[in-house]
Write a protein that holds these residues in place. Sequence first.
Motif, short mmCIF file in Angstrom:
data_model
loop_
_atom_site.label_atom_id
_atom_site.label_comp_id
_atom_site.label_asym_id
_atom_site.label_seq_id
_atom_site.Cartn_x
_atom_site.Cartn_y
_atom_site.Cartn_z
N CYS A 1 -84.14 -36.97 13.99
CA CYS A 1 -83.18 -36.11 13.11
C CYS A 1 -82.91 -34.91 13.87
O CYS A 1 -83.69 -34.32 14.49
N ALA A 2 -81.78 -34.44 13.78
CA ALA A 2 -81.13 -33.30 14.42
C ALA A 2 -81.90 -31.80 13.66
O ALA A 2 -82.07 -30.84 14.23
N ASP A 3 -82.01 -31.99 12.23
CA ASP A 3 -82.56 -31.21 11.62
C ASP A 3 -84.11 -30.75 11.34
O ASP A 3 -84.59 -31.58 12.17
N ASP A 4 -84.32 -29.54 11.22
CA ASP A 4 -85.67 -29.08 10.96
C ASP A 4 -86.50 -30.08 10.09
O ASP A 4 -85.91 -30.45 9.11
N GLU A 5 -87.77 -30.36 10.37
CA GLU A 5 -88.48 -31.25 9.41
C GLU A 5 -88.59 -30.64 7.97
O GLU A 5 -88.68 -31.66 7.07
N GLU A 6 -88.70 -29.58 7.95
CA GLU A 6 -88.79 -28.87 6.47
C GLU A 6 -87.49 -28.97 5.72
O GLU A 6 -87.18 -28.93 4.47
N THR A 7 -86.47 -29.24 6.50
CA THR A 7 -84.90 -29.09 5.54
C THR A 7 -84.29 -30.53 5.86
O THR A 7 -83.17 -30.75 5.36
N HIS A 8 -84.88 -31.52 6.45
CA HIS A 8 -84.21 -32.78 6.70
C HIS A 8 -84.20 -33.55 5.60
O HIS A 8 -85.19 -33.32 4.67
N ASP A 9 -82.93 -34.25 5.49
CA ASP A 9 -82.70 -35.29 4.07
C ASP A 9 -83.05 -36.56 4.31
O ASP A 9 -82.66 -37.06 5.33
N ALA A 10 -84.15 -36.80 3.70
CA ALA A 10 -84.53 -38.35 3.80
C ALA A 10 -83.40 -39.56 3.78
O ALA A 10 -83.67 -40.50 4.47
N SER A 11 -82.30 -39.21 3.21
CA SER A 11 -81.27 -40.08 3.22
C SER A 11 -80.85 -40.28 4.82
O SER A 11 -80.46 -41.61 5.19
N LYS A 12 -80.89 -39.32 5.49
CA LYS A 12 -80.53 -39.48 7.07
C LYS A 12 -81.55 -40.52 7.71
O LYS A 12 -81.27 -41.17 8.54
N THR A 13 -82.83 -40.19 7.19
CA THR A 13 -83.75 -41.31 7.76
C THR A 13 -83.58 -42.75 7.43
O THR A 13 -83.56 -43.59 8.34
N PHE A 14 -83.04 -42.92 6.41
CA PHE A 14 -82.92 -44.19 5.74
C PHE A 14 -81.60 -44.87 6.71
O PHE A 14 -81.37 -46.05 7.11
N GLU A 15 -80.82 -43.77 6.89
CA GLU A 15 -79.41 -44.26 7.61
C GLU A 15 -79.75 -44.88 8.83
O GLU A 15 -79.11 -45.94 9.44
N ILE A 16 -80.55 -44.01 9.59
CA ILE A 16 -81.01 -44.22 10.99
C ILE A 16 -81.63 -45.63 10.86
O ILE A 16 -81.40 -46.56 11.68
#
Length: 314
Positions: A183-198
Motif C-alpha cells: 500500500c502507498a499509504d502509511d501503516e497507521e492511516t492505510h484503509d483495510a479496504s485497499k488491502t482487500f482490493e489488492i
Amino acid sequence: MNIEPEEETRRRFGNKISFMEEFKGRTIAVVLDQVQAQMAEDASAVAVIPIDGIKQTVVAVEGVQRTTDLSTIKKIMLRVLIPVIGRVRVGHVLEAKAMEAAKVACIDESEYLNPIMSAYNHTYTPYFMFREGPDGANGFAYKMEKRTIPKYPFKIPFICGAADMSEVLQQIYEGASMVRTKCADDEETHDASKTFEIVRKIMGSLDDIINADETRMYQLAGSYNARPALLQMIKEQRRLPVPFFAAGSIYMPIDVAMLMALGCDGVIVSNRVFNILSPETRLENIMAAIKKYKEPEELAKIIERSGGYGPKPK
C-alpha cells in the motif's frame, strides 16, 4: 556481485522459500518494543516486525522515515524466541546487509519507509519485444532497470510488497521468498479496504493463469512482463511459488478470516492491534480466526468474544 555457482544460488533460494513456508497459516505482528513482541509471541504469532515508534519526530529531524534502530531490534531478539524481521528501505543494500549482520531472521524491503530511489514498478522499461526463438518458438526479450535490492546473494529471505500480479511475478523473479500486499499509504492511516482490493485483484489474476491455455499464457506473460516459464510453474502448481500474506491495517479477526478465505496464506497484523482495549485477547482471536475461517459457527463465537466486530482503536 553474485559470482557463486548458479546451482548454489538456486539451492539457497529454495531453502529460503522453505523457511518462509513455515509461516503459512500464522500471523506476523508489527511491534514497537519488547513488551509488544512478547505479547505477540504469547498469542502464537510466528514472527514480529519491529517499527520505529517515534516516526514523526524522526521524519521532522532527519527528513526521512528510516529503518528501526538496531538496538531496539536486538532487545526484541533477546526477549522473544520467534523470528524477528528487519524492515529496510527499498533499494538500500547496505541497510539490508546491516540487518543480515545483526542476525535478523529475514528482511522486509518496505515501501512504508522512504526509498533511496524509485521502486521498480513503473520505472523499469516495460520492454518485452516479441520475437521468434531459434527453434521457431515464440519468446520474449526483457529489459528492465533494477531499482530494488539484489536478493539472491543474501543468506536470509526477503519479504516484498506487490499491488498486482505483475509486481508479484517481478518480486518472485528478483528473489523474494514471500510476497505481501503493498500500500502507498502509511501503516497507521492505510484503509483495510485497499488491502482487500489488492488481494482480490491478485487472486483473480492467479485464477486467470491457472485456467489459461498456451496462447493465453503468452498473452499474460506479455501483459505482466514476466517469463512464460514462471507462469507455467504457477499453472502446474495451481498456486504462487512463495507464500502470499495480506498486510495493511489488518487487526480485526473477521477481516483476517475473510482474507484467508480469499486465498491468503497468512496475515501481517497492524500495530493498531496494540491500541485497543485488550490486545492480548484480540491477538488470540485473530489466531483463532486463521485456524477456523472455514467454520461459521466458530467465527460467530470469535465475533462475540471480540464484543461485536471488535472495539475501535482508542
